[in-house]
Design a protein around this motif. Sequence first.
Motif, PDB file in Angstrom:
ATOM      1  N   LEU A  67       0.837  -1.199   0.000  1.00 38.45           N
ATOM      2  CA  LEU A  67       0.000   0.000   0.000  1.00 38.45           C
ATOM      3  C   LEU A  67       0.874   1.252   0.000  1.00 38.45           C
ATOM      4  N   ASN A  68       0.408   2.269  -0.689  1.00 34.36           N
ATOM      5  CA  ASN A  68       1.191   3.495  -0.848  1.00 34.36           C
ATOM      6  C   ASN A  68       0.360   4.729  -0.525  1.00 34.36           C
ATOM      7  N   GLY A  69       0.802   5.476   0.487  1.00 31.76           N
ATOM      8  CA  GLY A  69       0.130   6.713   0.860  1.00 31.76           C
ATOM      9  C   GLY A  69      -1.087   6.456   1.731  1.00 31.76           C
ATOM     10  N   GLU A  70      -1.384   7.437   2.553  1.00 35.97           N
ATOM     11  CA  GLU A  70      -2.528   7.297   3.459  1.00 35.97           C
ATOM     12  C   GLU A  70      -3.812   7.022   2.669  1.00 35.97           C
ATOM     13  N   ALA A  71      -3.965   7.720   1.558  1.00 35.74           N
ATOM     14  CA  ALA A  71      -5.170   7.522   0.751  1.00 35.74           C
ATOM     15  C   ALA A  71      -5.179   6.143   0.104  1.00 35.74           C
ATOM     16  N   GLY A  72      -3.989   5.521   0.004  1.00 39.89           N
ATOM     17  CA  GLY A  72      -3.881   4.165  -0.525  1.00 39.89           C
ATOM     18  C   GLY A  72      -4.018   3.112   0.557  1.00 39.89           C
ATOM     19  N   GLY A  73      -4.296   3.533   1.778  1.00 39.09           N
ATOM     20  CA  GLY A  73      -4.496   2.586   2.878  1.00 39.09           C
ATOM     21  C   GLY A  73      -3.260   2.327   3.703  1.00 39.09           C
ATOM     22  N   GLN A  74      -2.129   2.948   3.337  1.00 39.80           N
ATOM     23  CA  GLN A  74      -0.878   2.708   4.073  1.00 39.80           C
ATOM     24  C   GLN A  74      -0.958   3.345   5.458  1.00 39.80           C
ATOM     25  N   THR A  75      -0.479   2.608   6.455  1.00 42.51           N
ATOM     26  CA  THR A  75      -0.505   3.130   7.835  1.00 42.51           C
ATOM     27  C   THR A  75       0.891   3.226   8.442  1.00 42.51           C
ATOM     28  N   VAL A  76       1.854   2.478   7.908  1.00 45.92           N
ATOM     29  CA  VAL A  76       3.238   2.571   8.385  1.00 45.92           C
ATOM     30  C   VAL A  76       4.087   2.973   7.181  1.00 45.92           C
ATOM     31  N   PHE A  77       4.799   4.096   7.319  1.00 47.06           N
ATOM     32  CA  PHE A  77       5.409   4.722   6.152  1.00 47.06           C
ATOM     33  C   PHE A  77       6.890   4.370   6.013  1.00 47.06           C
ATOM     34  N   HIS A  78       7.119   3.046   5.942  1.00 43.26           N
ATOM     35  CA  HIS A  78       8.415   2.441   5.591  1.00 43.26           C
ATOM     36  C   HIS A  78       8.019   1.328   4.629  1.00 43.26           C
ATOM     37  N   LEU A  79       8.480   1.391   3.402  1.00 43.11           N
ATOM     38  CA  LEU A  79       7.958   0.479   2.375  1.00 43.11           C
ATOM     39  C   LEU A  79       7.942  -0.974   2.845  1.00 43.11           C
ATOM     40  N   ARG A 112      -4.272 -17.309   2.181  1.00 42.02           N
ATOM     41  CA  ARG A 112      -5.726 -17.387   2.036  1.00 42.02           C
ATOM     42  C   ARG A 112      -6.172 -18.846   1.887  1.00 42.02           C
ATOM     43  N   TRP A 113      -7.304 -19.135   2.496  1.00 40.90           N
ATOM     44  CA  TRP A 113      -7.980 -20.420   2.383  1.00 40.90           C
ATOM     45  C   TRP A 113      -9.414 -20.131   1.946  1.00 40.90           C
ATOM     46  N   SER A 114      -9.933 -20.982   1.065  1.00 41.43           N
ATOM     47  CA  SER A 114     -11.244 -20.662   0.487  1.00 41.43           C
ATOM     48  C   SER A 114     -12.353 -20.691   1.526  1.00 41.43           C
ATOM     49  N   ASP A 115     -12.152 -21.450   2.619  1.00 38.19           N
ATOM     50  CA  ASP A 115     -13.220 -21.546   3.620  1.00 38.19           C
ATOM     51  C   ASP A 115     -12.970 -20.633   4.831  1.00 38.19           C
ATOM     52  N   ARG A 116     -11.983 -19.748   4.742  1.00 41.11           N
ATOM     53  CA  ARG A 116     -11.714 -18.835   5.857  1.00 41.11           C
ATOM     54  C   ARG A 116     -11.780 -17.400   5.347  1.00 41.11           C
ATOM     55  N   SER A 117     -12.490 -16.563   6.076  1.00 41.73           N
ATOM     56  CA  SER A 117     -12.541 -15.168   5.649  1.00 41.73           C
ATOM     57  C   SER A 117     -11.298 -14.437   6.144  1.00 41.73           C
ATOM     58  N   MET A 118     -10.984 -13.368   5.447  1.00 40.83           N
ATOM     59  CA  MET A 118      -9.824 -12.558   5.813  1.00 40.83           C
ATOM     60  C   MET A 118     -10.321 -11.327   6.569  1.00 40.83           C
ATOM     61  N   LYS A 119      -9.613 -10.959   7.615  1.00 42.37           N
ATOM     62  CA  LYS A 119     -10.009  -9.760   8.355  1.00 42.37           C
ATOM     63  C   LYS A 119      -9.624  -8.513   7.554  1.00 42.37           C
ATOM     64  N   GLY A 120     -10.374  -7.450   7.757  1.00 42.62           N
ATOM     65  CA  GLY A 120     -10.119  -6.218   7.018  1.00 42.62           C
ATOM     66  C   GLY A 120      -8.822  -5.563   7.463  1.00 42.62           C
ATOM     67  N   HIS A 121      -8.190  -4.843   6.545  1.00 41.87           N
ATOM     68  CA  HIS A 121      -6.955  -4.134   6.854  1.00 41.87           C
ATOM     69  C   HIS A 121      -7.238  -3.072   7.915  1.00 41.87           C
ATOM     70  N   GLY A 122      -6.506  -3.166   9.040  1.00 42.00           N
ATOM     71  CA  GLY A 122      -6.730  -2.220  10.131  1.00 42.00           C
ATOM     72  C   GLY A 122      -7.860  -2.616  11.058  1.00 42.00           C
TER      73      GLY A 122
END
Length: 148
Positions: free
Chosen positions: A94-106, A113-123
């Motif tokens: 992710l790049n830039g705050e508007a791009g969802g980046q929260t820690v500004f070190h690349l 991912r598993w098809s039967d497990r959901s992924m938690k949202g970023h943040g």
Amino acid sequence: MTLHAPYDADNIFARILRGEIPAVKVWEDDHVLVFMDVFPQSEGHVLVIAKTSTARNLLEIEPEVLNRVVAATQRTARALEKALKPEGFQIMQLNGEAGGQTVFHLHFHIIPRWSDRSMKGHGHAPMAEPAVLKALAERIAAELEPAG
Ligand code: 5GP
């Protein structure tokens, strides 16, 4: 905050690199550090960062450093696939705050991912127990191929 702000030497990853705050390491060499995301979006969520660059994002990273970070991401993903047997994985960068980046070190995320497990949202993922992360890191590290 823009894509072009100065590097903050006190960002969380810089502090991890200086050993000022703990992190559960998977592996490292002179150039890269691979460690567990403490707010994992799925089991085995890993972060890959450069040790030698103060690039905040993809626009700033030196090409030779980017090559090392991408190679480290592939090496880690191969080990993670053997260790945790995900059905797929996502690489997120992710790049830039508007791009969802929260820690500004690349950094690159590896999110199994598993098809039967959901992924938690970023943040929106809860903090994981260090012991759980340590066990996952050890399983991944055990499957690393020799460095190329
Ligand atoms: P970004 O939003 O910049 O793409 O990703 C930053 C990541 O760093 C997030 O996934 C977040 O969970 C993770 N993170 C934030 N603080 C810490 C921390 O103190 N330790 C570790 N290991 N990960 C962190």
